[in-house]
Design an enzyme around this catalytic site. Structure first.
Site, PDB file in Angstrom:
ATOM      1  N   SER A  37       7.453   3.980  -0.812  1.00  0.00           N
ATOM      2  CA  SER A  37       7.081   4.010   0.525  1.00  0.00           C
ATOM      3  C   SER A  37       8.000   4.735   2.007  1.00  0.00           C
ATOM      4  O   SER A  37       7.989   5.870   0.976  1.00  0.00           O
ATOM      5  CB  SER A  37       7.977   2.716   1.800  1.00  0.00           C
ATOM      6  OG  SER A  37       7.249   2.403   2.741  1.00  0.00           O
TER       7      SER A  37
ATOM      8  N   ASP B   8      -2.511  -2.350   1.077  1.00  0.00           N
ATOM      9  CA  ASP B   8      -1.479  -2.223   1.275  1.00  0.00           C
ATOM     10  C   ASP B   8      -2.146  -2.515   3.062  1.00  0.00           C
ATOM     11  O   ASP B   8      -2.086  -1.731   3.777  1.00  0.00           O
ATOM     12  CB  ASP B   8      -1.309  -0.962   0.986  1.00  0.00           C
ATOM     13  CG  ASP B   8       0.403  -0.829   1.637  1.00  0.00           C
ATOM     14  OD1 ASP B   8       0.890  -0.870   2.245  1.00  0.00           O
ATOM     15  OD2 ASP B   8       0.762  -0.019   0.730  1.00  0.00           O
TER      16      ASP B   8
ATOM     17  N   HIS C 200       1.921  -3.913  -0.837  1.00  0.00           N
ATOM     18  CA  HIS C 200       3.285  -3.072  -0.528  1.00  0.00           C
ATOM     19  C   HIS C 200       4.398  -3.218  -0.976  1.00  0.00           C
ATOM     20  O   HIS C 200       5.392  -3.076  -0.643  1.00  0.00           O
ATOM     21  CB  HIS C 200       3.435  -2.586   0.700  1.00  0.00           C
ATOM     22  CG  HIS C 200       4.336  -2.035   1.449  1.00  0.00           C
ATOM     23  ND1 HIS C 200       3.617  -0.567   1.523  1.00  0.00           N
ATOM     24  CD2 HIS C 200       5.545  -1.393   1.987  1.00  0.00           C
ATOM     25  CE1 HIS C 200       4.189   0.632   1.439  1.00  0.00           C
ATOM     26  NE2 HIS C 200       5.752   0.157   2.152  1.00  0.00           N
TER      27      HIS C 200
END
Lengths: 276, 276
Positions: free
Chosen positions: B146, B222, B254
């Site tokens: 991320s 995600d 995610h």
């Protein structure tokens, strides 16, 4: 039953589910990993019982078990370690009350109304899982860490036939003789120590043993080594000529870094028994 | 430097260390896994940069990377994601201030006195590690998740020759064009957007690319997919004919369950580049 979350994981699904528990008289939460195979067939189930202070979440996120369960096509269930909720009795100590159910059915106040973890793990949760998920309940193994290793070993020996294999990471082996045990068994079961014997792996090994294979890993540098009483269970296993491996792992401590290092071996050990 | 903890793990050591940082003007903490081989020889190093809200600890305990790093004989370093301490500026939002350094050198108040994460990761921490541990600094790879994937890609492209390989899990790919980026780059670097370009993987890919292999995994489910801008980086990679794999992984989100599923591939990918 309510599904709290589902995450795709190693081609399977890591779920978290909540349900009202009759045994514990409160809502209970558990994690369940189902491998891809569960979409097509019923899969074997490995129970992972956690240690003091843990919820369903610790091992689910830190033990690294899913990769090996996916490889073996085995489901993993991560129950909580005690009843939960505002009206559930508790204690200021980390090792009594919430997070410290010790996998017994409490008979004493203030614990008896909720702390029925033995019945919850042995009967209620299996029935719920069998009803709701693609699990072959004729093929179950059980493992656990520390207090959960104690739970795994005592459940396996007191429920003959329910689990084909049992393993443990740094289990509390002789709680009737340890500060991790005497306090809790006294609080939950009362001072009559004859009621404690069914919750002591060393005493159960002397009395009956286990009809299947046992694998135990404990680190030589376990910071709680003196509380575990590994030597008592090891002696009882040797005396009984129990089918078992006890491995003292050099340099390892009591942490999840220890558990994650050997979880591959444990999942493979159970897979061998469950796919026999 | 002070060692906070060391746990034996996959025949190696998972350490946590604290040190005063000149770049960040505060104490910083990082995790370092060293495989068994580090006792005898200098090992390659894989950097793992974490995402928003994380400390050094999240990936260290939840990504399940150590098993594969041990297999490949590679060290793993888990830096923190921001400066820490009572006198460090913060914001009520989860995505600005502490836990959200974005791997840039802040030029704006109140961030500039401590938020120098680019220099910390690119220069100060490598020098500290080289001095204190058995690491071959000529063999380094970098990955992240991320915000940390953003950090890995931008560091790799702005420091040619420092990293032989770069990978990322669900990276923020085009922060100058996303709500995960515009707010933070504006706060840390000011409103002159020409200063943002060195911290945007898509723009860096268009401008210069990376002299080595790239591996990117992002889940099709995600929950932050719209914030990542994967399509912009994918287009830039294709346009440049960059040596890269971008894998859209069906059903994954995610979470660390996603990261842990593919970390084996990423460690093997870096090992191939680092042992060339």
């Amino acid at each position: 039953m309510e599904t709290i979350s589902e995450n795709r994981c190693f081609d399977g699904t890591q779920g978290v589910h909540k349900h009202p528990s009759d045994a514990c008289n409160c809502d209970m939460t558990f994690g369940l990993f189902l491998p891809q195979e569960a979409q097509f067939t019923k899969v074997p189930l490995l129970w992972y019982l956690s240690g003091l202070t843990c919820t369903h979440e610790n091992a689910m996120t830190k033990a690294g078990a899913q990769v090996w369960a996916a490889e073996q096509g085995i489901g993993l269930i991560f129950p909580d370690t005690s009843p939960r909720g505002e009206d559930v009795a508790n204690d200021d100590a980390y090792d009594l009350g919430k997070g410290a159910g010790f996998y017994v059915n409490a008979t004493q106040d203030p614990w008896a109304p909720h702390f029925q973890m033995y019945d919850y793990i042995a009967d209620e949760l299996p029935a719920l899982v069998a009803k709701n998920f693609s699990i072959d309940m004729d093929r179950q193994g059980i493992t656990g860490h520390s207090m959960g290793g104690h739970g795994a070993l005592t459940l396996a020996m007191t429920r003959p036939g329910q689990f084909q294999s049992v393993s443990a990471f740094a289990p509390i082996c002789h709680p009737t003789n340890s500060d991790w045990g005497k306090k809790q068994l006294g609080a939950y079961l009362g001072e009559d120590t004859s009621n404690w014997a069914a919750h002591d792996s060393t005493l159960l090994m002397k009395d009956r043993g286990f009809d299947g294979p046992i694998l135990i890993d404990t680190g030589t540098d376990d910071q709680f080594g003196d509380l575990l009483g590994t030597e008592h269970l090891a002696a009882a296993i040797a005396e009984r000529r129990q089918n078992a491996q006890i491995r003292l792992q050099p340099g390892y401590d009591h942490s999840y870094f220890f558990v994650s290092t050997f979880i591959e071996d444990h999942v493979a050990f159970h897979a061998q028994a469950l796919y026999e």
